[in-house]
Design a protein around this motif. Structure first.
Motif, short mmCIF file in Angstrom:
data_model
loop_
_atom_site.label_atom_id
_atom_site.label_comp_id
_atom_site.label_asym_id
_atom_site.label_seq_id
_atom_site.Cartn_x
_atom_site.Cartn_y
_atom_site.Cartn_z
N GLY A 112 0.81 -1.21 0.00
CA GLY A 112 0.00 0.00 0.00
C GLY A 112 0.84 1.26 0.00
N GLY A 113 2.08 1.16 0.44
CA GLY A 113 2.99 2.32 0.46
C GLY A 113 4.38 2.01 -0.05
N ARG A 114 4.72 0.75 -0.09
CA ARG A 114 6.08 0.35 -0.52
C ARG A 114 6.00 -0.86 -1.44
N PHE A 115 7.03 -0.95 -2.28
CA PHE A 115 7.21 -2.10 -3.16
C PHE A 115 8.47 -2.85 -2.74
N MET A 151 5.66 -11.18 -14.47
CA MET A 151 5.59 -10.36 -13.26
C MET A 151 4.27 -10.70 -12.61
N ARG A 152 4.30 -10.83 -11.33
CA ARG A 152 3.08 -11.08 -10.56
C ARG A 152 3.16 -10.20 -9.33
N TRP A 153 2.07 -9.57 -8.96
CA TRP A 153 2.09 -8.78 -7.73
C TRP A 153 1.26 -9.48 -6.67
N LEU A 154 1.76 -9.34 -5.45
CA LEU A 154 1.09 -9.91 -4.29
C LEU A 154 0.95 -8.81 -3.24
N GLY A 155 -0.23 -8.67 -2.69
CA GLY A 155 -0.44 -7.73 -1.61
C GLY A 155 0.09 -8.31 -0.31
N VAL A 156 0.78 -7.49 0.47
CA VAL A 156 1.39 -7.93 1.72
C VAL A 156 1.20 -6.88 2.80
N GLU A 157 1.48 -7.27 4.02
CA GLU A 157 1.49 -6.35 5.15
C GLU A 157 2.83 -5.60 5.17
N PRO A 158 2.87 -4.36 5.66
CA PRO A 158 4.14 -3.63 5.74
C PRO A 158 5.24 -4.40 6.48
#
Length: 152
Positions: free
Chosen positions: A45-48, A93-100
């Motif tokens: 949500g704020g970092r990659f 490329m695949r994106w996964l949502g994660v916790e900070p």
């Protein structure tokens, strides 16, 4: 053909909707496919945190594109090294949502080497090993059908 890989973390440059992130990843899938590059992008949500791998020329092209992208800033290189094999062979490329906390934990690992030169795999407890353990449940199983599955 020798393979190399790059890993980095960065901050999102501004608000990024799910639709914008999907468009960014779709564009990366097209570019990476042409460059012969595979990898994964984690987003909290704020970092990659991104890892990508492939032939030297493809990785160089993708890396330059990453450095020029306006979607993020404060890029911190975690590592750039040779790898013995592709760790993400099915994902352009695949994106996964994660916790900070996940990005913090992965980024704090040792990224000096992506692979143990003797064992051929990632060093135990290193950043790459942590990334592989985190992503493992999301990876397709290795079968003929999975080779053609498009995951974005």
């Amino acid at each position: 053909m020798p393979l190399c890989a790059v890993a980095y973390v960065s901050d999102v440059a501004g608000p990024l909707s799910a639709e914008q992130l999907d468009a960014l990843v779709d564009d990366a899938v097209r570019f990476n496919s042409l460059a012969g590059v595979t990898g994964v992008l984690l987003f909290d949500g704020g970092r990659f945190l991104q890892y990508f791998e492939g032939p030297d020329d493809g990785v160089s092209a993708v890396h330059e594109r990453v450095l020029q992208a306006r979607s993020h800033r404060a890029i911190v290189a975690l590592g750039h090294a040779r790898v013995p094999k592709r760790y993400f062979p099915y994902w352009s490329m695949r994106w996964l949502g994660v916790e900070p906390a996940t990005i913090e934990q992965l980024a704090s690992g040792d990224w000096q080497a992506f692979a143990d030169p003797v064992q051929g795999g990632p060093p135990p407890h290193g950043g790459m090993e942590r990334l592989l353990r985190f992503v493992a449940p999301h990876q397709p199983s290795i079968s003929a059908g999975d080779a053609t599955e498009r995951l974005t």
